[in-house]
Scaffold this motif. Sequence first.
Motif, mmCIF file in Angstrom:
data_model
loop_
_atom_site.group_PDB
_atom_site.id
_atom_site.type_symbol
_atom_site.label_atom_id
_atom_site.label_comp_id
_atom_site.label_asym_id
_atom_site.label_seq_id
_atom_site.Cartn_x
_atom_site.Cartn_y
_atom_site.Cartn_z
ATOM 1 N N ASP A 171 0.803 -1.222 0.000
ATOM 2 C CA ASP A 171 0.000 0.000 0.000
ATOM 3 C C ASP A 171 0.836 1.272 0.000
ATOM 4 O O ASP A 171 0.297 2.363 -0.168
ATOM 5 C CB ASP A 171 -0.935 0.010 1.224
ATOM 6 N N GLU A 172 2.158 1.151 0.192
ATOM 7 C CA GLU A 172 3.006 2.342 0.210
ATOM 8 C C GLU A 172 3.146 2.962 -1.175
ATOM 9 O O GLU A 172 3.520 4.128 -1.300
ATOM 10 C CB GLU A 172 4.403 1.995 0.757
ATOM 11 N N VAL A 173 2.835 2.207 -2.236
ATOM 12 C CA VAL A 173 2.896 2.722 -3.601
ATOM 13 C C VAL A 173 1.540 3.314 -3.963
ATOM 14 O O VAL A 173 0.510 2.649 -3.807
ATOM 15 C CB VAL A 173 3.276 1.598 -4.589
ATOM 16 N N PRO A 174 1.481 4.563 -4.458
ATOM 17 C CA PRO A 174 0.194 5.221 -4.727
ATOM 18 C C PRO A 174 -0.725 4.438 -5.666
ATOM 19 O O PRO A 174 -1.941 4.468 -5.520
ATOM 20 C CB PRO A 174 0.606 6.556 -5.347
ATOM 21 N N GLU A 175 -0.142 3.732 -6.634
ATOM 22 C CA GLU A 175 -0.953 3.009 -7.614
ATOM 23 C C GLU A 175 -1.391 1.627 -7.130
ATOM 24 O O GLU A 175 -1.985 0.855 -7.885
ATOM 25 C CB GLU A 175 -0.182 2.858 -8.926
ATOM 26 N N ALA A 176 -1.111 1.294 -5.874
ATOM 27 C CA ALA A 176 -1.397 -0.055 -5.372
ATOM 28 C C ALA A 176 -2.870 -0.420 -5.527
ATOM 29 O O ALA A 176 -3.208 -1.514 -5.993
ATOM 30 C CB ALA A 176 -0.965 -0.169 -3.912
ATOM 31 N N GLU A 177 -3.746 0.473 -5.141
ATOM 32 C CA GLU A 177 -5.183 0.176 -5.227
ATOM 33 C C GLU A 177 -5.622 0.027 -6.682
ATOM 34 O O GLU A 177 -6.457 -0.813 -7.007
ATOM 35 C CB GLU A 177 -5.999 1.282 -4.551
ATOM 36 N N TRP A 178 -5.052 0.837 -7.570
ATOM 37 C CA TRP A 178 -5.359 0.741 -8.999
ATOM 38 C C TRP A 178 -4.982 -0.635 -9.536
ATOM 39 O O TRP A 178 -5.756 -1.271 -10.267
ATOM 40 C CB TRP A 178 -4.596 1.845 -9.739
ATOM 41 N N ILE A 179 -3.803 -1.120 -9.169
ATOM 42 C CA ILE A 179 -3.356 -2.441 -9.623
ATOM 43 C C ILE A 179 -4.233 -3.539 -9.028
ATOM 44 O O ILE A 179 -4.607 -4.493 -9.712
ATOM 45 C CB ILE A 179 -1.883 -2.661 -9.246
ATOM 46 N N ARG A 180 -4.574 -3.375 -7.764
ATOM 47 C CA ARG A 180 -5.373 -4.401 -7.076
ATOM 48 C C ARG A 180 -6.772 -4.508 -7.671
ATOM 49 O O ARG A 180 -7.277 -5.606 -7.916
ATOM 50 C CB ARG A 180 -5.443 -4.068 -5.585
ATOM 51 N N LYS A 181 -7.414 -3.355 -7.907
ATOM 52 C CA LYS A 181 -8.805 -3.376 -8.365
ATOM 53 C C LYS A 181 -8.928 -3.561 -9.876
ATOM 54 O O LYS A 181 -9.831 -4.247 -10.353
ATOM 55 C CB LYS A 181 -9.500 -2.080 -7.941
ATOM 56 N N THR A 182 -8.047 -2.932 -10.639
ATOM 57 C CA THR A 182 -8.163 -2.971 -12.096
ATOM 58 C C THR A 182 -7.595 -4.249 -12.698
ATOM 59 O O THR A 182 -8.155 -4.792 -13.658
ATOM 60 C CB THR A 182 -7.442 -1.750 -12.721
ATOM 61 N N PHE A 183 -6.482 -4.747 -12.122
ATOM 62 C CA PHE A 183 -5.790 -5.885 -12.719
ATOM 63 C C PHE A 183 -5.749 -7.099 -11.795
ATOM 64 O O PHE A 183 -4.919 -7.988 -12.002
ATOM 65 C CB PHE A 183 -4.365 -5.477 -13.097
#
Length: 346
Positions: free
Chosen positions: A323-335
Amino acid sequence: MKKWKAPATVLLSLYVPPGRPIADVLNNLRQELSISQNIKLKRTRDAVEAAISAAIDRLTQLPKVPDNGIVLFSGKNFDTEEFKCILFSPPEKVSIYFYRTDKEFHTEFLEDMIEENDVYGLLIIERDEATIGMLRGSRLEVLDELQGYIPGKHHKGGQSQRREARIIEELVHEFHKEVGDRANSYFLPYLESKKLKGILVGGPGFAKQDFVEGDYLDYRLKKLVMEPLLDVSYQGDNGLREMVTRAGDALKGQKLVEVQKALEEIKYHLAKADDLVVYGRKEIETAMDAGALEYLVVYEDDNTASLIQRAENSKVNLYVIGDEVPEAEWIRKTFAGAVGKLRYKL
């Protein structure tokens, strides 16, 4: 495991150093299991007994304690009703025997082991504002934010103007001294443990130069200030990220920089729609087997654990993020937690 909480002391943490006989550990746990029968509240008693019983069951399958020792977490998450018993050998040797049931798992001994050896201090400085941060691997952390009161310039002339200019200069000096003292307190322990590799200093104006040239930082830390000083527009978390991005080659090889570079490349190819981005478990594994996968970015959780293991075994260039990477949620939900870049179209 650090996120798990319980309303009572039912989460079991166990650390066993190398050389300790498994039989001794099992005897201790069986004694604790016997003692737990005296717990009056049934829900708590059942949870403690389940945690200890699961630990005993796992340990009986081990012939001996591995070279680095073992760590075991066992217990029920009362929020989700999920039960876990996790047993593993850590990356460094366990130095103590530790057993406890508590309202949380004791991960502090592990945190010392997995802390990055290469640490960079980060400092954004203005005449009246500052952010102190730290870069550890892919983890970017704001340690402190400071503000000083520095009045703006006035348009009076003569002696009054010179007097006020001296006052402003003194206020800036005092603020920078406070920032330096605070930065020393954060950075020196890492210097003394030989983990601090450098210090990035940035800001929007000339204050960063004045700060570095002044005697605000400890002389040992001044030697670690990296050139060039960086032009940074923001304070806080956004400013630190801008600083790390602008540092470029100076931080080449640092995990966060490499991850950000990989993600920017993935976004570029997604925008071009050139079929060089791959996601979906089956598609990623096909690309991996074909040798077409250049790199893979994976959000680490239970759902992606086996994919991470497979990528490591395949020697794919792998970036494991949290979660320390800003795009973490994007990667988790989108891909669904994993996205990669292909060397060529499949």
